[in-house]
Design a protein around this motif. Sequence first.
Motif, PDB file in Angstrom:
ATOM      1  N   TYR A 186       0.274   2.027  -3.822  1.00  0.00           N
ATOM      2  CA  TYR A 186      -1.095   2.526  -3.752  1.00  0.00           C
ATOM      3  C   TYR A 186      -1.187   3.942  -3.199  1.00  0.00           C
ATOM      4  O   TYR A 186      -2.275   4.424  -2.918  1.00  0.00           O
ATOM      5  CB  TYR A 186      -1.966   1.571  -2.908  1.00  0.00           C
ATOM      6  CG  TYR A 186      -2.274   0.276  -3.605  1.00  0.00           C
ATOM      7  CD1 TYR A 186      -1.332  -0.740  -3.652  1.00  0.00           C
ATOM      8  CD2 TYR A 186      -3.485   0.069  -4.253  1.00  0.00           C
ATOM      9  CE1 TYR A 186      -1.592  -1.934  -4.310  1.00  0.00           C
ATOM     10  CE2 TYR A 186      -3.761  -1.127  -4.901  1.00  0.00           C
ATOM     11  CZ  TYR A 186      -2.809  -2.117  -4.922  1.00  0.00           C
ATOM     12  OH  TYR A 186      -3.067  -3.298  -5.577  1.00  0.00           O
ATOM     13  N   ARG A 215      -7.780   3.341  -4.090  1.00  0.00           N
ATOM     14  CA  ARG A 215      -8.005   3.152  -2.656  1.00  0.00           C
ATOM     15  C   ARG A 215      -9.237   2.310  -2.340  1.00  0.00           C
ATOM     16  O   ARG A 215      -9.524   2.050  -1.175  1.00  0.00           O
ATOM     17  CB  ARG A 215      -8.124   4.519  -1.974  1.00  0.00           C
ATOM     18  CG  ARG A 215      -6.781   5.232  -1.960  1.00  0.00           C
ATOM     19  CD  ARG A 215      -6.798   6.508  -1.170  1.00  0.00           C
ATOM     20  NE  ARG A 215      -5.415   6.900  -0.940  1.00  0.00           N
ATOM     21  CZ  ARG A 215      -4.959   7.333   0.233  1.00  0.00           C
ATOM     22  NH1 ARG A 215      -5.777   7.468   1.244  1.00  0.00           N
ATOM     23  NH2 ARG A 215      -3.680   7.626   0.380  1.00  0.00           N
ATOM     24  N   LEU A 235       0.834  -1.201   0.000  1.00  0.00           N
ATOM     25  CA  LEU A 235       0.000   0.000   0.000  1.00  0.00           C
ATOM     26  C   LEU A 235       0.869   1.252   0.000  1.00  0.00           C
ATOM     27  O   LEU A 235       0.564   2.253  -0.640  1.00  0.00           O
ATOM     28  CB  LEU A 235      -0.943   0.006   1.206  1.00  0.00           C
ATOM     29  CG  LEU A 235      -2.075  -1.036   1.188  1.00  0.00           C
ATOM     30  CD1 LEU A 235      -2.906  -0.940   2.466  1.00  0.00           C
ATOM     31  CD2 LEU A 235      -2.978  -0.870  -0.029  1.00  0.00           C
ATOM     32  N   LYS A 270      -6.148  -2.447   3.630  1.00  0.00           N
ATOM     33  CA  LYS A 270      -6.840  -1.487   2.773  1.00  0.00           C
ATOM     34  C   LYS A 270      -8.316  -1.437   3.153  1.00  0.00           C
ATOM     35  O   LYS A 270      -8.903  -0.353   3.304  1.00  0.00           O
ATOM     36  CB  LYS A 270      -6.682  -1.908   1.317  1.00  0.00           C
ATOM     37  CG  LYS A 270      -7.022  -0.827   0.320  1.00  0.00           C
ATOM     38  CD  LYS A 270      -6.873  -1.434  -1.072  1.00  0.00           C
ATOM     39  CE  LYS A 270      -7.056  -0.464  -2.184  1.00  0.00           C
ATOM     40  NZ  LYS A 270      -7.134  -1.174  -3.482  1.00  0.00           N
ATOM     41  N   PRO A 272     -11.268  -0.884  -1.721  1.00  0.00           N
ATOM     42  CA  PRO A 272     -10.987  -2.298  -1.432  1.00  0.00           C
ATOM     43  C   PRO A 272     -11.516  -3.173  -2.561  1.00  0.00           C
ATOM     44  O   PRO A 272     -12.664  -2.980  -2.995  1.00  0.00           O
ATOM     45  CB  PRO A 272     -11.780  -2.560  -0.141  1.00  0.00           C
ATOM     46  CG  PRO A 272     -11.981  -1.224   0.469  1.00  0.00           C
ATOM     47  CD  PRO A 272     -12.078  -0.253  -0.667  1.00  0.00           C
TER      48      PRO A 272
END
Lengths: 418, 256
Positions: A291, A338, A287, A313, A340
């Motif tokens: 991300y 972002r 992440l 997440k 899920p």
Amino acid sequence: MFERIREKLEILADAAKYDVSCSSSGSNRKNTNKGLGDSEGSGICHSYTEDGRCVSLLKILLTNHCIYDCAFCVSRKSNDIKRAAFTVEEVVELTMNFYRRNYIEGLFLSSGIFKNADYTMERLVRIVKKLRIEERFNGYIHLKTIPGASEELLKEAGLYADRMSINLEMPTESGLKLLAPEKSHEDVKKPLDFIQKNIVQLKDEKSLIKSAPKFVPAGQSTQMVIGATPETDKEIMHTASNFYKDFSLKRVYYSGYIPISTDTRLPIIGSQPPLIRENRLYQTDWLMRFYGFDVQEILNDAHPNLDADIDPKLSWALRNLDQFPVDVNTADYKMILRVPGIGVGSAKKIVQARKFGRLHQNQLKKIGIAFKKARHFIRYADSPLQLRDFDASHLKGVILSESTSKYLKTPQNQLSLF
Amino acid sequence: MELYVFDGTLEGLLTAVFDCYQRKSGAVKIVSQENFHPDVFQESFTVVSADEKANRVWAGLRKKLDKDWMLRFYKSFLSENQETFHDLLEFSRYILDNPAGAGENFGNKHVLAISQMAQKVHREKHRMEAFIRFQQTADGIFYAHIEPDFNVLPLISDHFKNRYADQKWIIYDLKRKYGLYFDLEKVEEVVFDFTTEMSPALNALPETLLDPKEELYSLLWKDYFRSTNIPARKNMKLHIRHIPKRYWKYLSEKQA
């Protein structure tokens, strides 16, 4: 004659296996000298052990003799185990012959410290130099930096290795001091910093002079042992985040501690390695790196540990429901990332595809998002009218009941009997 | 609905695209010759592969698609899958009928199908780069045979040529009955008649044909594979997901 080399390999592969780094990517060593090997582009996992870990490099110690006595290490001085040492020629032969048969991507060479740091480092350098120069080997070489070795030796090593690494061992200084009083994080930072500066300097030179030599082209990495000392996930990931920033590390590895010692400072032999926790830490690491999350968003004082039952997440999303639902037909790429259940590949496809018309449920499913999970967080062309009357704990319950997670829904920290 | 029958080659498929335009066809279904079962109630059109027509279609696609997409096109063709042949035909017509950039429309089912099939073929290519295990023969050639799900030899040729530039090697596809031979200079396609001692039924070459050192290294590799495993972390489900059982046959470390 077979027996001696077989025994050595068994001992020195067994002792090296707790270092989890396996990557063989990120280098750019082309086979331009009609030699053996080519390490351009992505890495290759040639096999997988029964524990599901990738076998990409021949991962061995030069020797498991060691002058240190770190409680967490299987090769510690006070441990009563068989000791062995390879000769330089043996390591070279093994590497070349394994590579020729397409067993491996290259060599991962580490070592116990015998005599002193320089003596050990000098042997390691001799091996990689022989491989590169005499054998014209262009496969991948991951070399351990021995803390305390002289800068001249590190500089020479960097000319032949693709990646170098030094392990932090424990996520905090106090944890390290508890189990390895002779070591400190400072010993790790100094050489990491030295090599990093050389990488940057040579990159600058390379932009001016094409023929400037390569220097650790695949960068540096480190490893932390998880669960041997009582750090929180927050402490672990903040340390990782700092090391990524300060030394431009390519990877931080998290290795769930596998009990190998009766030392009372450590978890007892037979207790289960913290595999779920390790997985959650890797998810957090991803992440941060792919991300666009800051570590602070995922782990902070209010939330110092990751959930075992859901991924980080989803956990973040449930704590920030005010940011949802996200309309996949209009939202920023960053925000879609972002959600899920939506990964990098799907997020990219979504922003490309929506230029040709608003996206519907069946298209999103085909693109490959985890729709069951994502549907609670998104709007799309034909999304049903939905009153936002759900709360986080209810939503979590719904998602968990529908999921087919590989993990049990209640964390289990017990050894199975069968 | 018109039924097009083509010879299974890339030229044939591209020629079919050309013919669709020339014959002003509407809805078309395409099938390769080996999967064609004549039906009295359905008329069919037999595509005659023509280089010139194929080249024109290829050039037309290249104007609209970037390099990555052209490679995806080729990869999904190598899947040898009937549905993919149809997707490729429809994809080509869609691309040629629309302005450049239409390849990004993953909402279109043929665009998505091709990109997903290309991914599958790519994965198989990558697996072969990983799972091929050479054995050194007595005459110094490194030999391996494989049975990949898709026809990936054309895709792995460069990888092995660059990597093993200083050794002779052969990779043989037992399913498709042809192989690649690298003679230190160039890679050539070869076809063998297997002798009995080199039977393709065996998952590796017999000892009599091998270099005397071969036994030692395959033994050391098996030892290494065992020693590097951590039993406390055993996870066979994950192991099998990474190496599906159909690949075990030719992996030396998985042999008893």
